[in-house]
Design an enzyme around this catalytic site. Structure first.
Site: not given
Ligand code: ARG
Length: 467
Positions: A165, A286, A292, A299
């Site tokens: 979980h 970025s 970043k 992804e």
């Protein structure tokens, strides 16, 4: 129009039956050559096997056979050199190659299609093409497994919080965690090997749908092409694409596994986890936020999983309403199949490479494992070994955890006297049990996370993967 260039002008003259040419829009709509030219090598290979058999059966003369071989060799080098002229007017890869053959060798080229239809031809081509792609993908699956086993071996002792979980559950070895993915990819490879047998059957000889009146030797063609057998029903042979669906379904599972792994890599690389770092070459920055570093590759892989799932849905839907036998619908099987193969190939390659550039941060993993009372089950097991029933032990430990949470410490940081208040049977040896390492070592069971077990699995995988 002379019959020799009839094929080259197919749009005007499918046959004497047609009294008007196809409109340009319809031509573009029905043509597949832009994408199915990718099947060219399979098409030539299949044709050569067919011609060889026609000759052996006395249907084609030795001279015609020699001319076909010569012409096909020429076509092959033209395609490889990029000088072959693909014509939209000729609809698909099959008619393009056949027309060029006839241009090169004359009437022998026109005899090649004896006892054959594009219906059994295309089914054969797709199977031949897919077979070799499956072989390459299976190798890439092995490569990814080897890369994962390498990282797993180095991290057999590194402790990571195991989650259920997404809540800290019990400590596990990072190597053990990675080997879970090795199991998934091993099953994926097994599925590929298994379905390859059903891909590798020969439709040729089914002709348009009903078989042919020529005395073809189908078994001989199957042998020449290295196929495991011939399709036993002509209607089925030309019409079903279940082999493509089965492949795409196995490919979907590969991507689902990749996607789950991607999700973890992304989480682990986030500041909140900080468990790993991916090499810069797999990330981007970025344009606005200078700090970043984004895990773009996992992804994108997670995103591309949707695309492969979509191809599976597309192919299944393509098949579902088709009456026997061949229908033009089936021309739509190619783009999803091609894209599935391309996506899988690139993804597997990149992931194997990315594993080589993985930075593991053991301190961060261990710190996280210490934060969620990951050894609570071990305390319960300890009490069971002292004679308590598991359910009672579970209850006692819940109280201990509540107290520890109240004072903001781990169970292992509670003094012995404090622990003994929960059960008098608790002794000083409990601290080994409450340690992360103690917990890990205790799970010394086949398939468990104890480092000795992880090492045994690494050895098993290495042996299996080198076979
Ligand atoms: N391009 C077609 C396909 O991919 C080849 C078979 C065409 N057969 C036909 N009867 N029109 O399915």
């Amino acid at each position: 129009m002379s019959s020799d260039n009839q094929l080259a002008n197919k749009s005007q003259a499918w046959s004497a039956l047609f009294s008007e040419p196809m409109s340009d829009l319809v031509k573009r709509y029905t043509a597949s050559v832009d994408f199915d030219k990718r099947l060219w090598l399979a098409d030539i290979t299949g044709s050569l096997a067919h011609a060889e058999m026609l000759t052996a059966q006395g249907i084609l003369s030795a001279e015609d056979h020699a001319a076909i071989q010569r012409g096909m060799a020429q076509i092959r080098s033209e395609i490889e050199a990029g000088t072959f002229e693909w014509k939209l007017d000729l609809e698909d890869v099959h008619l393009n190659i056949e027309a060029r053959l006839t241009e090169l060798v004359g009437i022998a080229g026109k005899r090649l299609h004896t006892g054959r239809s594009r219906n059994d031809q295309v089914a054969t081509d797709v199977r031949l093409w897919l077979r070799s792609e499956i072989d390459e993908l299976t190798k890439l699956l092995t490569g990814l497994q080897v890369a994962l086993v390498d990282v797993a071996e180095k991290n057999a002792e590194v402790i990571l919080p195991g989650f259920t979980h997404l809540q800290v559950a019990q400590p596990v070895a990072f190597g053990h965690h990675l080997l879970a993915y090795v199991e998934m990819f091993a099953r994926d490879a097994e599925r590929m090997t298994d379905l390859r047998r059903r891909v590798n059957r020969l439709p040729l000889g089914a002709a348009a749908l009903a078989g042919t009146s020529y005395p073809l030797d189908r078994e001989r063609v199957a042998r020449t092409l290295g196929m495991e057998g011939v399709c036993q029903n002509s209607l089925d042979a030309v019409s079903d694409r279940d082999f493509a669906i089965e492949f795409t379904s196995a490919a979907t599972l590969v991507m689902v596994h990749i996607s789950r792994m991607s999700e973890e890599l992304i989480l682990w690389m986030s500041q909140s986890f900080g468990f790993i770092d991916l090499a810069d070459r797999f990330c981007t920055g970025s344009s606005i936020m200078p700090q970043k570093k984004n895990p773009d590759v996992p992804e994108l892989a997670r995103g591309k999983t949707g695309r492969v799932v979509g191809h599976l849905m597309g192919l299944i839907t393509l098949m579902k309403g088709q009456p026997l036998a061949y229908n033009k619908d089936n021309q739509e099987d190619k783009e999803p199949l091609f894209d599935t193969v391309d996506t899988l190939r690139d993804t597997l390659r990149i992931f194997a490479e990315m594993m080589g550039g993985l930075t593991v941060k053991p301190e961060a993993m261990e710190r996280a494992a210490l934060r969620g009372y990951a050894t609570a089950t071990d305390l319960a097991d300890y009490l069971v070994k002292k004679g308590l029933a598991f359910r009672d032990a579970h209850e006692i430990v819940a109280h201990a955890v509540k107290t520890a949470i109240g004072t903001g410490v781990d169970l292992s940081q509670l003094p012995l006297a404090e622990l003994q208040k929960f059960d008098a049977r608790i002794e000083a040896d409990v601290f080994e049990v409450l340690s992360l390492r103690g917990s890990l070592n205790a799970r010394n069971i086949l398939g468990g996370t104890a480092p000795v077990q992880v090492r045994a699995q690494v050895a098993r995988h290495r042996e299996r993967l080198s076979a």
